[in-house]
Design a protein around this motif. Structure first.
Motif, PDB file in Angstrom:
ATOM      1  N   SER A  44      -6.693   1.853   2.060  1.00 51.62           N
ATOM      2  CA  SER A  44      -6.354   0.367   1.759  1.00 51.62           C
ATOM      3  C   SER A  44      -6.630   0.060   0.476  1.00 51.62           C
ATOM      4  CB  SER A  44      -6.842  -0.389   2.879  1.00 51.62           C
ATOM      5  OG  SER A  44      -6.323  -0.262   4.254  1.00 51.62           O
ATOM      6  N   THR A  48      -3.935  -0.770  -2.497  1.00 59.04           N
ATOM      7  CA  THR A  48      -3.885  -1.930  -3.246  1.00 59.04           C
ATOM      8  C   THR A  48      -4.176  -2.166  -4.750  1.00 59.04           C
ATOM      9  OG1 THR A  48      -6.253  -2.464  -2.416  1.00 59.04           O
ATOM     10  CG2 THR A  48      -4.285  -3.352  -1.239  1.00 59.04           C
ATOM     11  N   LEU A  54       1.892  -2.994  -5.489  1.00 58.75           N
ATOM     12  CA  LEU A  54       1.700  -4.605  -6.025  1.00 58.75           C
ATOM     13  C   LEU A  54       3.142  -4.908  -6.410  1.00 58.75           C
ATOM     14  CD1 LEU A  54      -1.745  -4.517  -7.598  1.00 58.75           C
ATOM     15  CD2 LEU A  54      -1.442  -4.980  -5.449  1.00 58.75           C
ATOM     16  N   TYR A  77      -6.666 -10.391  -8.412  1.00 56.44           N
ATOM     17  CA  TYR A  77      -6.268 -10.002  -7.064  1.00 56.44           C
ATOM     18  C   TYR A  77      -6.472 -11.249  -6.180  1.00 56.44           C
ATOM     19  CZ  TYR A  77      -6.639  -5.119  -8.502  1.00 56.44           C
ATOM     20  OH  TYR A  77      -6.254  -4.005  -8.991  1.00 56.44           O
ATOM     21  N   LEU A  82      -2.316 -10.964   0.032  1.00 54.55           N
ATOM     22  CA  LEU A  82      -3.046  -9.701  -0.010  1.00 54.55           C
ATOM     23  C   LEU A  82      -4.141  -9.688   0.894  1.00 54.55           C
ATOM     24  CD1 LEU A  82      -3.185  -6.951  -1.432  1.00 54.55           C
ATOM     25  CD2 LEU A  82      -4.166  -7.943  -3.241  1.00 54.55           C
ATOM     26  N   THR A  86      -5.099  -7.080   4.127  1.00 50.60           N
ATOM     27  CA  THR A  86      -6.359  -6.053   4.304  1.00 50.60           C
ATOM     28  C   THR A  86      -7.082  -6.589   5.474  1.00 50.60           C
ATOM     29  OG1 THR A  86      -7.339  -7.572   2.796  1.00 50.60           O
ATOM     30  CG2 THR A  86      -6.375  -5.663   1.909  1.00 50.60           C
ATOM     31  N   TRP A 201       2.525   5.402  -2.555  1.00 52.69           N
ATOM     32  CA  TRP A 201       2.096   4.404  -1.673  1.00 52.69           C
ATOM     33  C   TRP A 201       2.383   4.891  -0.274  1.00 52.69           C
ATOM     34  CZ3 TRP A 201       4.609   0.921   0.858  1.00 52.69           C
ATOM     35  CH2 TRP A 201       6.238   0.672   0.379  1.00 52.69           C
ATOM     36  N   TYR A 305     -12.796  -1.331  -0.825  1.00 56.05           N
ATOM     37  CA  TYR A 305     -12.264  -1.854  -2.014  1.00 56.05           C
ATOM     38  C   TYR A 305     -12.736  -1.221  -3.177  1.00 56.05           C
ATOM     39  CZ  TYR A 305     -10.894  -6.052   0.527  1.00 56.05           C
ATOM     40  OH  TYR A 305     -10.357  -7.092   1.623  1.00 56.05           O
TER      41      TYR A 305
END
Length: 378
Positions: A44, A48, A54, A77, A82, A86, A201, A305
């Motif tokens: 993930s 992103t 994006l 971000y 978004l 997540t 992706w 992240y």
């Protein structure tokens, strides 16, 4: 050669049993359930951070990312949609775990793992072929439901199948598969990001079908645990399965204890209310606070992240993804050390060592942050 015998620290009894190839293979296959969780954690954050992803689904974030204005990189971000993409997985996992506990108990660990695999497979397909943001969100919800079932049943399955002496090492196999899943996802993100045409992706998100298929097929061929069979009243079948998984005929003592434990658990009234009794409060407190503070260190944020975090501090796209790969490698190596030492050094030693190590790293991070702030302000 595998050692013979196992020790139940809970009641002081030693039960005979071998680490048979049969048990080893079943535990390895079951532990693959951790791959679906690990793969999603690793995939993930990398997805992103991919400009093509994006640009298609979060154009406002893409425009901020491509802008040359002196805006804080982290703020680029800033998007509620978004965030929903997540976080929806974890909300779904939380809700499904409440249902999964009942399914796991009443219908067996195998069925719970099967549900988890099917739901995760559906979510991976939806994400891989997504054309609109709603498909991504629904896919993430399905992934979360799958993870809730798998995380509920797989660790329990491993604990019940493993001989006592090897229970720690085999149970950590679930954690190892999580870390391997994270590493695989990070490596795939790095290479898929280089695909021309901006559709890499899709391979990253759709690749979740592979671990989903492993746990789905595995759940259909794996045997059920003796504990689960006893809970459903099939005692003779449970006795034969226990002989098979232990690799010895002398299983009567362990079998009788399992039956007694099952009967005792059935007679408990208001189990949740009993947990709040004074004599159980220390155990309940530690059971809640230990994982809470372990998560509160922020390690899940870093693993989830990692590419985005590295990107916000100035790393390029490829460099951010490669940094996540390095983080994943360290995670796998540390887990393998734990597997080697958990039954040799004991749980307490690893717990204390891990706590001291995290404390030192957190203090160093704090000091480094103070130094950077002082340098920038002067």
């Amino acid at each position: 050669m595998p050692a013979v015998g196992g020790f139940d620290k809970g009641n002081g009894k030693e039960y005979p049993g071998n680490l048979t190839p049969y048990v080893l293979v079943t535990c390895i296959v079951a532990a693959m359930g951790g791959l679906i969780f690990g793969y999603d954690i690793g995939i993930s954050g990398g997805v992103t951070s991919m400009p093509s992803f994006l640009k298609k689904f979060f154009p406002s974030v893409y425009r901020k990312q491509q802008a040359n204005e002196s805006t804080n990189l982290y703020c680029k971000y800033d998007s509620e949609t978004l965030t929903m993409f997540t976080s929806s997985l974890y909300l779904a996992a939380l809700l499904s775990s409440l249902v999964a506990s009942r399914v796991t108990r009443q219908f067996g660990r195998k069925l719970s793992m099967f549900f988890g695999g099917i739901l995760f497979l559906a979510g991976a397909l939806l994400n891989g072929f997504a054309q609109a943001i709603w498909m991504l969100i629904v896919g993430r919800l399905l992934l979360g439901f799958g993870i809730g079932f798998a995380n509920q049943s797989v660790p329990l399955y491993l604990s019940e199948m493993a001989p006592y002496r090897f229970r720690g090492a085999l149970n950590i196999g679930f954690q190892l598969s999580i870390t391997v899943g994270i590493l695989i996802a990070n490596v795939l993100n790095y290479f898929f990001n280089k695909i021309h045409g901006g559709w890499g992706w899709r391979l990253s998100l759709g690749g979740a079908m592979v671990p989903a298929l492993i746990i789905t097929v595995g759940s259909m061929i794996l045997p059920d645990t003796p504990n689960s069979i006893i809970e459903r009243g099939r005692h003779e079948e449970a006795r034969e399965e226990l002989r098979k998984v232990r690799g010895v005929n002398d299983v009567e003592e362990e079998f009788n204890d399992l039956v007694a434990a099952s009967e005792a658990s059935r007679q408990v009234e208001h189990p949740w209310k009993n947990l709040l009794q004074k004599k159980y409060r220390p155990h309940l407190t530690m059971a809640v606070l230990i994982p809470f503070f372990q998560q509160f260190t922020g390690i899940n944020v870093i693993m989830f992240y990692a590419p985005v975090l590295f990107n916000t501090i100035g790393f390029g796209s490829d460099a951010s993804l490669m940094s996540a790969v390095i983080t994943g490698i360290v995670n796998v190596v540390a887990t393998m050390v734990s597997i080697y030492g958990v039954d040799k050094w004991g749980r307490r030693f690893l717990f204390l060592e891990g706590g001291v190590q995290m404390l030192i790293c957190q203090v160093l991070d704090f000091l480094l942050a103070v130094i950077v702030i002082l340098f920038l302000t002067h």
